[in-house]
Design an enzyme around this catalytic site. Structure first.
Site, PDB file in Angstrom:
ATOM      1  N   ASP A   1      11.091  -0.230  -0.078  1.00 52.56           N
ATOM      2  CA  ASP A   1      10.755  -1.640  -0.265  1.00 52.56           C
ATOM      3  C   ASP A   1      11.845  -2.429  -0.983  1.00 52.56           C
ATOM      4  OD1 ASP A   1      10.478  -0.847  -2.960  1.00 52.56           O
ATOM      5  OD2 ASP A   1       8.323  -0.557  -2.756  1.00 52.56           O
TER       6      ASP A   1
ATOM      7  N   HIS B   1      14.940   7.898   1.107  1.00 56.57           N
ATOM      8  CA  HIS B   1      14.405   7.647   2.447  1.00 56.57           C
ATOM      9  C   HIS B   1      15.004   6.384   3.065  1.00 56.57           C
ATOM     10  CE1 HIS B   1      10.740  10.407   1.469  1.00 56.57           C
ATOM     11  NE2 HIS B   1      11.866  11.067   1.607  1.00 56.57           N
TER      12      HIS B   1
ATOM     13  N   CYS C   1      25.050  -2.052  23.929  1.00 56.10           N
ATOM     14  CA  CYS C   1      24.597  -1.064  24.926  1.00 56.10           C
ATOM     15  C   CYS C   1      23.106  -1.159  25.248  1.00 56.10           C
ATOM     16  CB  CYS C   1      24.923   0.352  24.447  1.00 56.10           C
ATOM     17  SG  CYS C   1      23.802   0.921  23.152  1.00 56.10           S
TER      18      CYS C   1
ATOM     19  N   PRO D   1       0.824  -1.219   0.000  1.00 56.94           N
ATOM     20  CA  PRO D   1       0.000   0.000   0.000  1.00 56.94           C
ATOM     21  C   PRO D   1       0.853   1.262   0.000  1.00 56.94           C
ATOM     22  CG  PRO D   1      -0.065  -1.079   2.155  1.00 56.94           C
ATOM     23  CD  PRO D   1       0.718  -1.979   1.249  1.00 56.94           C
ATOM     24  N   ASP D   2       0.317   2.344  -0.585  1.00 55.83           N
ATOM     25  CA  ASP D   2       1.019   3.630  -0.469  1.00 55.83           C
ATOM     26  C   ASP D   2       0.582   4.292   0.838  1.00 55.83           C
ATOM     27  OD1 ASP D   2      -1.502   4.644  -0.992  1.00 55.83           O
ATOM     28  OD2 ASP D   2      -1.015   5.457  -2.958  1.00 55.83           O
ATOM     29  N   PHE D   3       0.923   5.555   1.020  1.00 58.80           N
ATOM     30  CA  PHE D   3       0.513   6.254   2.247  1.00 58.80           C
ATOM     31  C   PHE D   3      -0.879   6.861   2.118  1.00 58.80           C
ATOM     32  CE2 PHE D   3       4.763   7.665   4.397  1.00 58.80           C
ATOM     33  CZ  PHE D   3       4.873   6.411   4.949  1.00 58.80           C
ATOM     34  N   ARG D   4      -1.071   7.604   1.010  1.00 60.55           N
ATOM     35  CA  ARG D   4      -2.166   8.571   1.016  1.00 60.55           C
ATOM     36  C   ARG D   4      -3.384   8.224   0.171  1.00 60.55           C
ATOM     37  NH1 ARG D   4       2.617  11.092   1.587  1.00 60.55           N
ATOM     38  NH2 ARG D   4       2.810  12.421   3.429  1.00 60.55           N
TER      39      ARG D   4
ATOM     40  N   GLY E   1       4.153   7.836  -9.557  1.00 64.76           N
ATOM     41  CA  GLY E   1       3.587   7.251  -8.345  1.00 64.76           C
ATOM     42  C   GLY E   1       3.943   7.977  -7.066  1.00 64.76           C
ATOM     43  N   THR E   2       3.885   9.298  -7.117  1.00 63.64           N
ATOM     44  CA  THR E   2       4.138  10.051  -5.887  1.00 63.64           C
ATOM     45  C   THR E   2       3.195  11.240  -5.783  1.00 63.64           C
ATOM     46  OG1 THR E   2       5.723  11.414  -4.663  1.00 63.64           O
ATOM     47  CG2 THR E   2       6.101  11.233  -7.027  1.00 63.64           C
TER      48      THR E   2
ATOM     49  N   ARG F   1      -1.843   8.383 -10.452  1.00 61.97           N
ATOM     50  CA  ARG F   1      -3.282   8.129 -10.486  1.00 61.97           C
ATOM     51  C   ARG F   1      -4.093   9.380 -10.201  1.00 61.97           C
ATOM     52  NH1 ARG F   1      -4.057   2.689  -7.165  1.00 61.97           N
ATOM     53  NH2 ARG F   1      -3.587   1.251  -8.853  1.00 61.97           N
TER      54      ARG F   1
ATOM     55  N   ASN G   1      11.016   5.124  -1.995  1.00 61.82           N
ATOM     56  CA  ASN G   1      10.535   3.848  -1.473  1.00 61.82           C
ATOM     57  C   ASN G   1      11.586   3.146  -0.624  1.00 61.82           C
ATOM     58  OD1 ASN G   1       8.209   4.431  -2.750  1.00 61.82           O
ATOM     59  ND2 ASN G   1       8.563   3.084  -4.500  1.00 61.82           N
TER      60      ASN G   1
END
Ligand code: CNA
Length: 348
Positions: free
Chosen positions: A150, A167, A202, A74-77, A239-240, A265, A148
């Site tokens: 992934d 990221h 630690c 799944p994407d985020f939004r 796709g962003t 999309r 991504n």
């Protein structure tokens, strides 16, 4: 999942430069505003026919979670299916907290539960990932910038030096207290046994090197764009939502004569204006878009063959039964017809 705590003066200047370029291009006030369109027809078909007849020489790709949704991630939004709409079970004060460093230090459990669900290796690359590899094999790709985490680009065979994983990745892991590095295998074992990974030295929390809100981006992200975008003639953004900065500001690095193509999309207000001279919008599915590009360029068979060849690496050897013998005898599917459910069967 981004952002530096205290950027240096050169980063501040660069951010201002990119923001102004973005603002000018949004307002169509670019210094080059008297120039004519970069290509005569700024429709997707116009772009395809220009590519076919004139070609491009230096291509940069910039992508987000939308290139991996057809892999089952799944994407985020995206409303409904996006991660932010489906995190209720973790009882987070706010959905984005799952990637907030301060929250993680207090309560790492939700992140590790999600990491188990989304762990790289459980999914296989999509036609978009293989199209990008093809661009590289044809010596057209300058660099691939991805948000991504992934690792599907790596799985698709794109060389590490051609990528900026802005990221971060699950490939390396560090203790947040003492900085000791831990291997991917060590982390995977902890994640899959539902154990919070604690440092052997630690007892601090060990975190995969993916970039959380409030953490710095990799140096490559700051070092490479200036050179990569020099003379770049095509930027493909796929796709962003272009919501996350500073990643989204990369589009401002493209020089005025660089064509920028957004494949997404949903449309994005800040990309292109009615009077723009070099932006193209394809509002739709990015797998469809890459098949259209491949077809226009005469690369369809090559892309299908690559997907088929690479896809076979993910398949379990078949146990022959009388039932599947019957199925095997049927006409083989083309790779385009092969369902992209993309869940990789775990190798035993
Ligand atoms: P986002 O904000 O969720 O936007 C994704 C965009 O992709 C949306 O605009 C969708 O409309 C669009 N989209 C979804 N599916 C498709 C499709 N098949 N074809 C075309 N467009 C599609 O995600 P962003 O990547 O823009 O946001 C950046 C975040 C998301 C980064 O920090 C990532 O690390 C993070 N993320 C990554 C993954 C992953 O690694 N696969 C998954 C979820 C989130």
């Amino acid at each position: 999942m981004s952002g530096r705590d205290s950027p240096g003066p050169s980063e501040v200047l660069e951010t201002i430069r990119v923001s102004l370029t973005n603002l000018f291009s949004r307002l169509a006030l670019h210094p080059d505003q008297s120039a004519s369109k970069v290509i005569p027809d700024l429709s997707f078909d116009g772009f395809l026919s220009h590519w076919k007849s004139n070609g491009f020489k230096k291509i940069v790709t910039m992508v987000g979670a939308g290139i991996s949704t057809s892999a089952g991630i799944p994407d985020f939004r995206t409303p409904g299916s996006g991660l932010y709409d489906n995190l209720q079970k973790y009882n987070l004060p706010h959905p984005t907290d799952i990637f907030e460093l301060d929250y993680f230090i207090e309560n790492p459990k939700p992140f590790y539960a999600l990491a188990k669900e989304l762990y790289p290796g459980n999914f296989r690359p999509t036609p978009v990932h293989y199209f990008i590899r093809l661009l590289n094999e044809k010596n057209l790709l300058v660099r691939h910038y991805t948000q991504n985490i992934d690792s599907l680009e790596r799985l698709a065979g794109l060389p590490e030096e051609k990528m900026v994983e802005a990221h971060g990745t699950f490939h390396t892991n560090h203790c947040l207290e003492c900085g000791l590095e831990f291997s991917k295998e060590w982390m995977k074992e902890k994640i899959f046994s539902d154990t919070i990974p604690l440092c052997d030295a630690c007892n601090g929390i060990v975190k995969p090197d993916i970039v959380f809100f409030g953490e710095g981006m990799p140096d490559k992200f700051y070092d490479m764009p200036a050179e990569d975008f020099k003379n770049c003639d095509l930027l493909i953004v796929m796709g962003t939502s272009l919501e996350v900065y500073p990643f989204a500001s990369l589009v401002g690095h493209a020089e005025p004569n660089c064509l920028r193509v957004l494949i997404n999309r949903t449309s994005i207000d800040k990309f292109g204006s009615p009077t723009n001279k070099r932006d193209i919008n394809f509002i739709g599915d990015c797998d469809d878009a890459v098949w259209k590009m491949a077809e226009a360029l005469g690369w369809s068979d090559e892309l299908k063959a690559l997907i088929k060849k690479e896809g076979s690496k993910f398949e379990k050897p078949k146990v022959r039964t009388s039932d599947n013998k019957h199925n095997d005898d049927k006409k083989p599917k083309t790779s385009r017809e092969v369902p992209q459910s993309n869940q990789i069967e775990k190798k035993s």
